[in-house]
Design a protein around this motif. Sequence first.
Motif, PDB file in Angstrom:
ATOM      1  N   ALA A   1      55.580  21.510  46.690  1.00  0.00           N
ATOM      2  CA  ALA A   1      55.019  22.428  45.743  1.00  0.00           C
ATOM      3  C   ALA A   1      55.836  22.504  44.365  1.00  0.00           C
ATOM      4  N   ALA A   2      55.285  22.005  43.100  1.00  0.00           N
ATOM      5  CA  ALA A   2      56.111  22.019  42.038  1.00  0.00           C
ATOM      6  C   ALA A   2      55.750  22.929  40.940  1.00  0.00           C
ATOM      7  N   HIS A   3      56.608  23.577  40.594  1.00  0.00           N
ATOM      8  CA  HIS A   3      56.478  24.459  39.106  1.00  0.00           C
ATOM      9  C   HIS A   3      56.984  24.086  38.114  1.00  0.00           C
ATOM     10  N   ILE A   4      56.149  23.623  37.118  1.00  0.00           N
ATOM     11  CA  ILE A   4      56.810  23.356  35.483  1.00  0.00           C
ATOM     12  C   ILE A   4      57.260  24.272  34.904  1.00  0.00           C
TER      13      ILE A   4
ATOM     14  N   PRO B   1      59.783  22.928  47.753  1.00  0.00           N
ATOM     15  CA  PRO B   1      59.790  23.230  46.445  1.00  0.00           C
ATOM     16  C   PRO B   1      60.542  22.488  45.423  1.00  0.00           C
ATOM     17  N   VAL B   2      59.853  22.257  44.286  1.00  0.00           N
ATOM     18  CA  VAL B   2      60.824  21.458  43.148  1.00  0.00           C
ATOM     19  C   VAL B   2      60.213  22.148  41.725  1.00  0.00           C
ATOM     20  N   ILE B   3      61.351  22.285  41.088  1.00  0.00           N
ATOM     21  CA  ILE B   3      61.088  23.014  39.588  1.00  0.00           C
ATOM     22  C   ILE B   3      61.313  21.573  38.732  1.00  0.00           C
ATOM     23  N   LEU B   4      60.263  21.163  37.974  1.00  0.00           N
ATOM     24  CA  LEU B   4      60.301  20.182  36.957  1.00  0.00           C
ATOM     25  C   LEU B   4      60.355  20.714  35.305  1.00  0.00           C
ATOM     26  N   GLU B   5      61.426  20.210  34.708  1.00  0.00           N
ATOM     27  CA  GLU B   5      61.596  20.877  33.290  1.00  0.00           C
ATOM     28  C   GLU B   5      60.928  19.923  32.254  1.00  0.00           C
ATOM     29  N   SER B   6      60.144  20.473  31.438  1.00  0.00           N
ATOM     30  CA  SER B   6      59.442  19.623  30.705  1.00  0.00           C
ATOM     31  C   SER B   6      58.945  20.551  29.654  1.00  0.00           C
ATOM     32  N   GLN B   7      58.372  19.772  28.466  1.00  0.00           N
ATOM     33  CA  GLN B   7      57.527  20.753  27.519  1.00  0.00           C
ATOM     34  C   GLN B   7      55.888  20.239  27.701  1.00  0.00           C
ATOM     35  N   SER B   8      55.807  19.194  28.540  1.00  0.00           N
ATOM     36  CA  SER B   8      54.591  18.857  28.787  1.00  0.00           C
ATOM     37  C   SER B   8      53.959  18.850  30.368  1.00  0.00           C
ATOM     38  N   ALA B   9      53.334  19.865  31.084  1.00  0.00           N
ATOM     39  CA  ALA B   9      53.392  20.130  32.243  1.00  0.00           C
ATOM     40  C   ALA B   9      52.633  18.853  32.869  1.00  0.00           C
ATOM     41  N   GLY B  10      51.454  18.332  32.209  1.00  0.00           N
ATOM     42  CA  GLY B  10      50.704  17.235  32.535  1.00  0.00           C
ATOM     43  C   GLY B  10      51.372  15.765  32.799  1.00  0.00           C
ATOM     44  N   ARG B  11      52.443  15.668  31.756  1.00  0.00           N
ATOM     45  CA  ARG B  11      53.304  14.729  31.786  1.00  0.00           C
ATOM     46  C   ARG B  11      54.395  14.690  32.807  1.00  0.00           C
ATOM     47  N   ALA B  12      54.836  15.869  33.227  1.00  0.00           N
ATOM     48  CA  ALA B  12      55.708  16.003  34.292  1.00  0.00           C
ATOM     49  C   ALA B  12      55.349  15.899  35.612  1.00  0.00           C
ATOM     50  N   ILE B  13      54.041  16.452  35.849  1.00  0.00           N
ATOM     51  CA  ILE B  13      53.388  16.270  37.012  1.00  0.00           C
ATOM     52  C   ILE B  13      52.874  14.609  37.304  1.00  0.00           C
ATOM     53  N   THR B  14      52.613  14.137  36.342  1.00  0.00           N
ATOM     54  CA  THR B  14      51.970  12.671  36.412  1.00  0.00           C
ATOM     55  C   THR B  14      53.488  11.911  36.707  1.00  0.00           C
ATOM     56  N   GLU B  15      54.312  11.953  35.958  1.00  0.00           N
ATOM     57  CA  GLU B  15      55.652  11.071  36.120  1.00  0.00           C
ATOM     58  C   GLU B  15      56.400  11.340  37.516  1.00  0.00           C
ATOM     59  N   PHE B  16      56.286  12.537  37.893  1.00  0.00           N
ATOM     60  CA  PHE B  16      56.645  12.860  39.163  1.00  0.00           C
ATOM     61  C   PHE B  16      55.935  12.308  40.296  1.00  0.00           C
ATOM     62  N   ALA B  17      54.703  12.436  40.153  1.00  0.00           N
ATOM     63  CA  ALA B  17      53.850  11.733  41.158  1.00  0.00           C
ATOM     64  C   ALA B  17      54.139  10.257  41.200  1.00  0.00           C
ATOM     65  N   ASN B  18      53.994   9.614  40.224  1.00  0.00           N
ATOM     66  CA  ASN B  18      54.116   8.142  39.992  1.00  0.00           C
ATOM     67  C   ASN B  18      55.192   7.599  40.442  1.00  0.00           C
ATOM     68  N   THR B  19      56.553   8.316  40.330  1.00  0.00           N
ATOM     69  CA  THR B  19      57.819   7.957  40.540  1.00  0.00           C
ATOM     70  C   THR B  19      58.309   8.316  42.038  1.00  0.00           C
ATOM     71  N   HIS B  20      57.466   9.237  42.594  1.00  0.00           N
ATOM     72  CA  HIS B  20      58.030   9.739  43.998  1.00  0.00           C
ATOM     73  C   HIS B  20      56.804   9.397  45.269  1.00  0.00           C
TER      74      HIS B  20
END
Length: 136
Positions: A35-38, A78-97
Amino acid sequence: MYNKILVALSLEHGISEKALAAARALISEGGTIIAAHIHEPPNKQIMYYMEQGVAEKSFQKAKERLAERLRGESDISPVILESQSAGRAITEFANTHGIDCIVLASHKPGMKEFFLGSTAALVVRHAHCTVHVLRS
């Protein structure tokens, strides 16, 4: 079914129960749900006018709220991703994990986004895996 599902949770909106239930229905036995929150920190121009430590306090509050939201959910990481763009953060995390499915909500869009909200649209276009979009 899927082995590693990323559920994008917006702590400001009330669809997290539905998103987590969808992930549980889609996960393979022995699979992992994350579960990720940006957390979107204020941009640098705004930070200039804010008290020192505000961004750190905001990040800590997001961590606490995510932990509170997932209390009793021992099968979800749980994971907290820090980014100005939620869409990019979700995509990058998914693509690299190694995520093989993303579950996220989409608000009712305006004319600008027409069919999907801007975050959901970006994730659908750029993720390298299956994306399940839930309407809030």
